[in-house]
Scaffold this motif. Structure first.
Motif, PDB file in Angstrom:
ATOM      1  N   ARG A  74       0.814  -1.221   0.000  1.00  0.00           N
ATOM      2  CA  ARG A  74       0.000   0.000   0.000  1.00  0.00           C
ATOM      3  C   ARG A  74       0.848   1.272   0.000  1.00  0.00           C
TER       4      ARG A  74
ATOM      5  N   GLU B 296      -2.363   7.056   5.580  1.00  0.00           N
ATOM      6  CA  GLU B 296      -3.582   6.322   5.224  1.00  0.00           C
ATOM      7  C   GLU B 296      -3.248   4.894   4.795  1.00  0.00           C
ATOM      8  N   ALA B 297      -2.148   4.716   4.082  1.00  0.00           N
ATOM      9  CA  ALA B 297      -1.740   3.377   3.642  1.00  0.00           C
ATOM     10  C   ALA B 297      -1.390   2.500   4.828  1.00  0.00           C
TER      11      ALA B 297
ATOM     12  N   ILE C 163      -2.364   2.843   7.981  1.00  0.00           N
ATOM     13  CA  ILE C 163      -3.573   2.580   8.768  1.00  0.00           C
ATOM     14  C   ILE C 163      -4.444   1.549   8.054  1.00  0.00           C
ATOM     15  N   SER C 164      -4.694   1.751   6.777  1.00  0.00           N
ATOM     16  CA  SER C 164      -5.591   0.867   6.029  1.00  0.00           C
ATOM     17  C   SER C 164      -5.052  -0.556   5.889  1.00  0.00           C
TER      18      SER C 164
ATOM     19  N   PHE D   9      -6.432  -3.071   8.229  1.00  0.00           N
ATOM     20  CA  PHE D   9      -7.827  -3.478   8.029  1.00  0.00           C
ATOM     21  C   PHE D   9      -8.034  -4.199   6.694  1.00  0.00           C
ATOM     22  N   ALA D  10      -6.942  -4.657   6.095  1.00  0.00           N
ATOM     23  CA  ALA D  10      -7.006  -5.391   4.828  1.00  0.00           C
ATOM     24  C   ALA D  10      -7.668  -6.753   5.036  1.00  0.00           C
TER      25      ALA D  10
ATOM     26  N   TYR E 161      -9.473  -2.903  15.352  1.00  0.00           N
ATOM     27  CA  TYR E 161      -9.302  -4.218  14.731  1.00  0.00           C
ATOM     28  C   TYR E 161     -10.017  -5.283  15.557  1.00  0.00           C
TER      29      TYR E 161
ATOM     30  N   ALA F 157     -14.069  -2.106   6.866  1.00  0.00           N
ATOM     31  CA  ALA F 157     -14.170  -0.799   6.210  1.00  0.00           C
ATOM     32  C   ALA F 157     -14.657   0.269   7.192  1.00  0.00           C
TER      33      ALA F 157
ATOM     34  N   ASN G 113     -11.766   1.000   9.564  1.00  0.00           N
ATOM     35  CA  ASN G 113     -10.775   1.805   8.855  1.00  0.00           C
ATOM     36  C   ASN G 113     -11.239   3.258   8.768  1.00  0.00           C
ATOM     37  N   GLY G 114     -12.500   3.453   8.464  1.00  0.00           N
ATOM     38  CA  GLY G 114     -13.062   4.811   8.396  1.00  0.00           C
ATOM     39  C   GLY G 114     -12.936   5.544   9.732  1.00  0.00           C
TER      40      GLY G 114
ATOM     41  N   LEU H  32      -9.307   6.603  10.187  1.00  0.00           N
ATOM     42  CA  LEU H  32      -8.955   7.743   9.332  1.00  0.00           C
ATOM     43  C   LEU H  32      -9.606   9.032   9.830  1.00  0.00           C
TER      44      LEU H  32
END
Length: 192
Positions: free
Chosen positions: A75, A87-88, A90-91, A94-95, A163, A175, A178-179, A182
């Motif tokens: 990412r 953002e990468a 953090i995200s 949550f992959a 998580y 998702a 993750n939101g 962010l």
């Protein structure tokens, strides 16, 4: 006579079997014999390669952490600038790879084991330090040196908490979690 070159293959099979069996049981309460059977080998051979169930589980967690690291790096490649890099990072947590049932079971078991096992605790601290370092690196240009470490600590705690919440609560998806993370990043950067 041992077959030359089989050790890495057998170790990998045992790691995968350990992850699957822990996922099926939902805990570390899985006999080595069951892990070995799933991997298609004897308990004696499993003990030969790892010595103990804890060592096998720690190898499984290293594998899971390796997958997480791969996701972070994947990412980060297209991310341009500190905000996109944050953002990468953090995200990546949550992959989808991190939300497989067996991976969630392994993480939950890992947190419990880290309370009593120095090796597991050390591995958990390594994960936390890497996450913290990744966050601080890109928070510094956005929030300043003084605020970056505190923000990174709060975000890392929130990422872990979100998580666990998403993994254990069917109404909260990765998702959504993750939101939330962010949004917290946005709020932290506005007040920095």
């Amino acid at each position: 006579m041992p077959k030359v070159g089989m050790e890495p293959i057998r170790r990998a099979a045992l790691v995968q079997a350990a992850i699957q069996e822990i996922g099926a049981a939902g805990s570390l309460d899985v006999p080595v014999s069951r892990i070995a059977k799933r991997a298609g080998m004897s308990s004696a051979l499993a003990h030969h390669y790892f010595g103990s169930k804890e060592e096998m589980f720690l190898a499984a967690m290293r594998h899971i952490l390796g997958q997480y690291g791969t996701e972070v790096r994947r990412r980060l490649v297209p991310a341009k600038g500190p905000r996109a890099r944050l953002e990468a990072v953090i995200s990546a947590g949550f992959a989808p790879v991190n939300f497989r049932h067996e991976t969630v079971s392994a993480w939950l078991s890992f947190y419990v084991l880290a309370q009593t096992s120095p090796q597991a605790n050390r591995l958990l601290r390594v994960y936390h330090r890497r996450l913290h370092t990744n966050l601080v690196h890109d928070l510094r240009p956005l929030a300043g040196d003084g605020a970056a470490a505190g923000i990174a600590e709060r975000l890392a705690g929130l990422i872990d908490g979100l998580y666990l919440h998403a993994a254990l609560n069917p109404k909260t998806t990765a998702a959504i979690a993750n939101g939330h993370a962010l949004q917290a990043l946005d709020k932290e950067l506005r007040t920095a």
